[in-house]
Design an enzyme around this catalytic site. Sequence first.
Site, PDB file in Angstrom:
ATOM      1  N   ASP A 117      -4.613  -4.702  91.270  1.00 13.34           N
ATOM      2  CA  ASP A 117      -5.480  -4.690  90.092  1.00 13.34           C
ATOM      3  C   ASP A 117      -5.091  -5.906  89.238  1.00 13.34           C
ATOM      4  O   ASP A 117      -5.501  -7.017  89.554  1.00 13.34           O
ATOM      5  CB  ASP A 117      -5.249  -3.335  89.398  1.00 13.34           C
ATOM      6  CG  ASP A 117      -6.216  -3.060  88.280  1.00 13.34           C
ATOM      7  OD1 ASP A 117      -7.414  -3.211  88.475  1.00 13.34           O
ATOM      8  OD2 ASP A 117      -5.757  -2.664  87.193  1.00 13.34           O
ATOM      9  N   PHE A 166     -12.715   1.963  88.196  1.00 11.39           N
ATOM     10  CA  PHE A 166     -11.675   2.878  88.674  1.00 11.39           C
ATOM     11  C   PHE A 166     -12.117   3.596  89.953  1.00 11.39           C
ATOM     12  O   PHE A 166     -13.240   4.099  90.041  1.00 11.39           O
ATOM     13  CB  PHE A 166     -11.349   3.905  87.583  1.00 11.39           C
ATOM     14  CG  PHE A 166     -10.129   4.709  87.885  1.00 11.39           C
ATOM     15  CD1 PHE A 166      -8.863   4.158  87.695  1.00 11.39           C
ATOM     16  CD2 PHE A 166     -10.229   5.999  88.360  1.00 11.39           C
ATOM     17  CE1 PHE A 166      -7.724   4.897  87.988  1.00 11.39           C
ATOM     18  CE2 PHE A 166      -9.088   6.747  88.652  1.00 11.39           C
ATOM     19  CZ  PHE A 166      -7.841   6.196  88.465  1.00 11.39           C
TER      20      PHE A 166
HETATM   21  P1  5GP Z   1      -1.598  -3.480  88.873  1.00 13.70           P
HETATM   22  O1  5GP Z   1      -0.138  -3.610  88.521  1.00 13.70           O
HETATM   23  O2  5GP Z   1      -2.030  -4.397  89.988  1.00 13.70           O
HETATM   24  O3  5GP Z   1      -2.480  -3.615  87.654  1.00 13.70           O
HETATM   25  O4  5GP Z   1      -1.878  -1.986  89.320  1.00 13.70           O
HETATM   26  C1  5GP Z   1      -1.166  -1.429  90.323  1.00 13.70           C
HETATM   27  C2  5GP Z   1      -1.269   0.057  90.395  1.00 13.70           C
HETATM   28  O5  5GP Z   1      -2.185   0.620  89.440  1.00 13.70           O
HETATM   29  C3  5GP Z   1      -1.804   0.420  91.751  1.00 13.70           C
HETATM   30  O6  5GP Z   1      -0.789   0.446  92.718  1.00 13.70           O
HETATM   31  C4  5GP Z   1      -2.417   1.779  91.461  1.00 13.70           C
HETATM   32  O7  5GP Z   1      -1.423   2.759  91.534  1.00 13.70           O
HETATM   33  C5  5GP Z   1      -2.912   1.660  90.026  1.00 13.70           C
HETATM   34  N1  5GP Z   1      -4.345   1.326  89.996  1.00 13.70           N
HETATM   35  C6  5GP Z   1      -4.943   0.163  89.681  1.00 13.70           C
HETATM   36  N2  5GP Z   1      -6.286   0.247  89.764  1.00 13.70           N
HETATM   37  C7  5GP Z   1      -6.554   1.519  90.159  1.00 13.70           C
HETATM   38  C8  5GP Z   1      -7.780   2.227  90.446  1.00 13.70           C
HETATM   39  O8  5GP Z   1      -8.922   1.746  90.373  1.00 13.70           O
HETATM   40  N3  5GP Z   1      -7.628   3.529  90.833  1.00 13.70           N
HETATM   41  C9  5GP Z   1      -6.426   4.139  90.948  1.00 13.70           C
HETATM   42  N4  5GP Z   1      -6.415   5.405  91.336  1.00 13.70           N
HETATM   43  N5  5GP Z   1      -5.250   3.503  90.685  1.00 13.70           N
HETATM   44  C10 5GP Z   1      -5.325   2.198  90.307  1.00 13.70           C
END
Ligand code: 5GP
Length: 189
Positions: A117, A166
């Site tokens: 993300d 999401f």
């Molecule tokens: P980042 O550090 O890249 O922003 O996010 C990493 C973590 O956030 C992912 O491993 C996941 O657990 C959670 N995450 C990010 N986007 C989503 C999403 O659209 N749905 C869900 N269920 N978890 C997300």
Amino acid sequence: MVDLLRAFLLAEINMRVKDKEFKKFIKKKAIQKKVKKLASRINEDYKDKNPLFIGILNGAFMFASDLMKEVDIPSEISFIRVKSYDKTDSTGKMKKILGLEETIKGRHIIVIEDIVDTGFTIAEIMDEIKSGEPQTLEIVTVLFKPNALKKELPLKYVGFEIPNEFVVGYGLDYDGYGRNLKDIYQIKD
Ligand code: 5GP
């Protein structure tokens, strides 16, 4: 009869997880096809390299399991967990990586992630693994939200690029639920 059919079709597309409504977004068949493609690229790229896969719990458990069934070269797999701390720095929460016990030095490492993300989580994991001096280090992720990315990352193996909405299912949760869903669902507006 028409009402029954409509209810059946809607149940096929829509999914309620706790208090939120989701709609089917990526079907299990498309996921399985993509997993096979990713595995076949890895099988080719890592022939004779004996890679060590590192799955990130909890979200990547389903992808890691499916991917490894398609990996047919000698390889190992291990899992780690990321624990967030309240202590904050410029990137938000500080994270601690738990369970990294294998020797990383000189190995070819492939990190298995569910979704990238903002990229902050995987970037911290990559820094920690890099400090163990691997020979090479790559990421394989099912989902990637390019519009949310805030970090420079070597994303070599990406399943699907998706919009900044999401999603749940295929290992991803909403408040702990929905990880068991075979398809990936997107939140309804
Ligand atoms: P980042 O550090 O890249 O922003 O996010 C990493 C973590 O956030 C992912 O491993 C996941 O657990 C959670 N995450 C990010 N986007 C989503 C999403 O659209 N749905 C869900 N269920 N978890 C997300």
